[in-house]
Design a protein around this motif. Structure first.
Motif, mmCIF file in Angstrom:
data_model
loop_
_atom_site.group_PDB
_atom_site.id
_atom_site.type_symbol
_atom_site.label_atom_id
_atom_site.label_comp_id
_atom_site.label_asym_id
_atom_site.label_seq_id
_atom_site.Cartn_x
_atom_site.Cartn_y
_atom_site.Cartn_z
ATOM 1 N N ARG A 58 -20.234 -5.340 -19.832
ATOM 2 C CA ARG A 58 -19.059 -5.390 -20.695
ATOM 3 C C ARG A 58 -18.571 -6.839 -20.773
ATOM 4 O O ARG A 58 -18.742 -7.601 -19.821
ATOM 5 N N TYR A 59 -17.974 -7.182 -21.897
ATOM 6 C CA TYR A 59 -17.504 -8.560 -22.043
ATOM 7 C C TYR A 59 -16.355 -8.601 -23.033
ATOM 8 O O TYR A 59 -16.147 -7.677 -23.825
ATOM 9 N N ASP A 60 -15.587 -9.698 -22.968
ATOM 10 C CA ASP A 60 -14.521 -9.947 -23.922
ATOM 11 C C ASP A 60 -15.070 -10.848 -25.021
ATOM 12 O O ASP A 60 -15.618 -11.924 -24.735
ATOM 13 N N ALA A 61 -14.935 -10.420 -26.277
ATOM 14 C CA ALA A 61 -15.387 -11.236 -27.395
ATOM 15 C C ALA A 61 -14.626 -12.558 -27.420
ATOM 16 O O ALA A 61 -13.517 -12.679 -26.882
ATOM 17 N N ARG A 62 -15.214 -13.549 -28.063
ATOM 18 C CA ARG A 62 -14.558 -14.862 -28.103
ATOM 19 C C ARG A 62 -13.136 -14.747 -28.654
ATOM 20 O O ARG A 62 -12.863 -13.997 -29.595
ATOM 21 N N GLY A 63 -12.217 -15.452 -28.003
ATOM 22 C CA GLY A 63 -10.820 -15.422 -28.388
ATOM 23 C C GLY A 63 -10.042 -14.251 -27.832
ATOM 24 O O GLY A 63 -8.822 -14.198 -27.974
ATOM 25 N N HIS A 64 -10.711 -13.296 -27.219
ATOM 26 C CA HIS A 64 -10.087 -12.077 -26.707
ATOM 27 C C HIS A 64 -10.084 -12.075 -25.172
ATOM 28 O O HIS A 64 -11.015 -12.571 -24.539
#
Length: 263
Positions: A58-64
């Motif tokens: 799982r990851y946070d999209a760029r800017g998020h």
């Protein structure tokens, strides 16, 4: 659980891996959400996927969330986010064809990715696909209004405006009455929403060429995620299953259903 940071052009991507002894599945969140925001909202529970022994990324999209970005709208168009996904997969699952779960914006990212490099994916789960094609223009206008609100009145004005809306009836009936505020850096939020406004799903003929097995899981009563998008995707995708979430128990069962589909 393993955590990491991936340095990209104009962004740092925060990711986590829950290790397992079975093939990798990657999960992509929606616009203005993050891993932490999904946990706070509590209606999407991916633990059954990892409980089955899968290696869950799982990851946070760029800017998020914990990822960073820059105030460049083009960075947040779905094809660009698909390139971020490929960079992450090269880091955490090099050479492996993965299963993938996309939610809302994550659906857009994932469809651009699979139409670009289909060999990187095995099976796809598309949860609450967003507006697309004919329904996208009005949604784009709404995103541009949100961006303008932040630019003229600040981030807190957007938080207040979003809090004034009632939860979806489906979520309210299930007891999910708290909507987390956007998990975005206020400095890049206008660019994120402007970029989202200017992007769309791949062309229908490109989607029709997808050969992976696909599970479509829309929910009812949400103009930003109309069932009509999933119905059209179901028509286009050669090997797809469409299951509409019409009651709270359908949402609660989502994680287990996804785990079964990917088993």
């Amino acid at each position: 659980m393993t955590d990491g940071m991936l340095e990209l052009d104009g962004a740092t991507i925060s990711w986590s891996v829950q290790e397992g002894d079975r093939p990798t599945v990657v999960q992509l969140h929606g616009l203005s959400m993050s891993r932490a925001n999904e946990a706070a909202a509590a209606y999407f529970d991916w633990s059954p996927v990892a409980a089955g022994g899968r290696r869950l990324v799982r990851y946070d999209a760029r800017g998020h969330g914990r990822s960073t970005g820059r105030p460049v709208p083009e960075d947040y168009a779905w094809p660009m986010l698909a390139e971020d996904l490929f960079a992450l997969l090269d880091e955490v699952a090099p050479g492996e064809a993965v299963d993938a779960i996309g939610v809302s914006m994550g659906v857009g990212t994932l469809l651009h990715a699979v139409t670009s490099r289909p060999e990187r994916f095995r099976r796809l789960v598309l949860v609450i696909p967003p507006t697309a094609w004919a329904t996208r223009a009005a949604q784009g206008d709404a995103y541009r209004q949100m961006a303008g609100l932040v630019e003229t009145q600040g981030y807190e004005a957007l938080v207040r405006a979003m809090a004034a809306f009632d939860p979806l009836p489906l979520l309210q009936d299930g007891g999910w009455t708290e909507t987390p505020p956007p998990d975005l850096d206020p400095a890049v939020l206008p660019a994120v929403f402007t970029g989202a406004a200017a992007t769309d799903l791949p062309r229908p003929e490109a989607i029709g060429a997808i050969r992976q097995r696909v599970l479509l899981k829309p929910w009812v009563g949400d103009p930003g995620h109309p069932v009509s998008t999933s119905e059209r995707l179901h028509e286009l995708l050669p090997d797809s299953t469409l299951e509409v979430m019409a009651a709270p128990e359908d949402v609660r069962a989502l994680g287990a259903r996804v785990a079964a589909f990917l088993a």
